[in-house]
Each structure stands twice: as structure tokens, then as C-alpha cells.
Design a protein around this motif. Sequence first.
Motif, PDB file in Angstrom:
ATOM      1  N   LYS A 113      -4.301   4.641   8.382  1.00  0.00           N
ATOM      2  CA  LYS A 113      -4.031   6.072   8.468  1.00  0.00           C
ATOM      3  C   LYS A 113      -5.375   6.795   8.497  1.00  0.00           C
ATOM      4  CE  LYS A 113       0.413   6.001   5.988  1.00  0.00           C
ATOM      5  NZ  LYS A 113       1.183   6.542   4.831  1.00  0.00           N
TER       6      LYS A 113
ATOM      7  N   GLN B 257      -3.850   1.026   5.542  1.00  0.00           N
ATOM      8  CA  GLN B 257      -2.659   1.282   6.349  1.00  0.00           C
ATOM      9  C   GLN B 257      -3.017   1.846   7.729  1.00  0.00           C
ATOM     10  OE1 GLN B 257       0.913   2.899   3.871  1.00  0.00           O
ATOM     11  NE2 GLN B 257      -0.912   3.574   2.774  1.00  0.00           N
TER      12      GLN B 257
ATOM     13  N   CYS C 165      -6.023   3.215   0.239  1.00  0.00           N
ATOM     14  CA  CYS C 165      -4.669   2.912   0.728  1.00  0.00           C
ATOM     15  C   CYS C 165      -4.512   3.370   2.178  1.00  0.00           C
ATOM     16  CB  CYS C 165      -3.618   3.606  -0.128  1.00  0.00           C
ATOM     17  SG  CYS C 165      -3.254   2.783  -1.677  1.00  0.00           S
TER      18      CYS C 165
ATOM     19  N   TYR D 157       0.797  -1.215   0.000  1.00  0.00           N
ATOM     20  CA  TYR D 157       0.000   0.000   0.000  1.00  0.00           C
ATOM     21  C   TYR D 157       0.840   1.281   0.000  1.00  0.00           C
ATOM     22  CZ  TYR D 157      -3.443  -3.514   1.257  1.00  0.00           C
ATOM     23  OH  TYR D 157      -4.226  -4.640   1.272  1.00  0.00           O
ATOM     24  N   ASP D 158       2.025   1.218   0.599  1.00  0.00           N
ATOM     25  CA  ASP D 158       2.867   2.413   0.605  1.00  0.00           C
ATOM     26  C   ASP D 158       3.319   2.785  -0.804  1.00  0.00           C
ATOM     27  OD1 ASP D 158       4.337   0.040   0.544  1.00  0.00           O
ATOM     28  OD2 ASP D 158       6.101   0.960   1.477  1.00  0.00           O
TER      29      ASP D 158
END
Length: 215
Positions: free
Chosen positions: A98, A96, A92, A65-66
Amino acid sequence: MKLKRLYWARAGIKAIVCIVFCLFTISCSSNKIAFPIPGQSESANKNIYIEYLSIADIYFDLEKYDKAETYYKAAMTNKDIYWTAYYKLARCYVYQSKWAEAQSVYEEILKRDPDNSALKSNMAYIYAMNGNTNQSCLLYEQLINDFPEQSEYLENYICVLLAAEKKEEAEASYIKLKEKFPDSKRIQEFDSQFVKEEETPAEEESEEEQITTAQ
């Protein structure tokens, strides 16, 4: 199944290598994403950004994903695919964990499509994961009102209420869930939150009767 996943993972990597090799010819540096050369035709420029989007999708499927995030951001430079890449970038962020970044993106996307129930549902989930339980509850309440036949909204609403320690409201919604959706698979899960506590006094009373009888 492992062999099949390995095959597709290798196929995905080969596809990335091929695409990156093609883009390399217009790269300013071997360790940076290539950007269009000034004066290049508009159609050629657009194709490059579509390739960025394709690379990002491959990385996403490979759970990298990064790296997918980097290429989605590059694809967003093209206004024609900006919102597609932006939405995928939000996914993404979610994968993750985030949550703050995901919330920011989803809020902006939701402004463009405020009646989209799928976006609202995702937004409610992200709010909850980011600790904004009040905002999450408000969205789930809207979804429950607009789509009363969808059990998942009520189920998720109960989860958020429990996380927010709003036990009475959660129990009221739990009773509603049992009445309206008796086949819900989540009822058994919620039973442990509510039924157990109701049964405890009865169990204690039974033990006291046994002690009295024994005496």
C-alpha cells in the motif's frame, strides 16, 4: 524449520487468544475491538493500548498484516505510544504494497526526524515503488552525499535511475560504483544493463570478419 515455524505460529495464536480474552471483559461488543470504559484509571487505559500494540506485533510476525493494521490503529488512540504504533502501521502498509498510505505516514514521521538516514532510505524506496522516481532520486542523492561509504545507497540509486529510464545518469553512477566499490555484489547484475550493449558492436564485427574470411 517448518516444524519450528509452526510451533511459533501456534504459540503466537495462543498468545493472541489469551490477550483478546482479557480484553473481552471490557468489550462493548464481541466483534469489535474493546475500548476503555469511561472513568477507568489512566494506568489501566494505557495497559489496554499496550496490549493492542502487542497483539498487532504478534499478527505482524505471523504475516497477518491486515489484522496487525487494525490493532496498530487502535493502539494509536493512546498518545504515549502513538508514534511507535504509527511507525509500525507504516511497515504494515509496506508489506501489503500500500505504497500511497506508506508514503503518507513516512513523510509525516520524517518531518519529526529529518536527519534519520534509515527513515530517508525507506522513504526513498517507497517513493520509487509509488512511482515518484524524481523524489526517490533526490533522497538517494542526499544519502550518497552524506554517507559516501555506503554502497547500498549508490546501488539503489542506479536501480531507480534505470526504472526512470535515465540511462546515461545510471551508467555514470554504475562506473562510479565499479571504481569505488569493486566488491559490490550488484555489479554483475548491472553488467547486463550496460556491458552487454557495449559488447554487441564488437560481436557483430567479429561475425563480419568470419564471413569475409570464408568467402
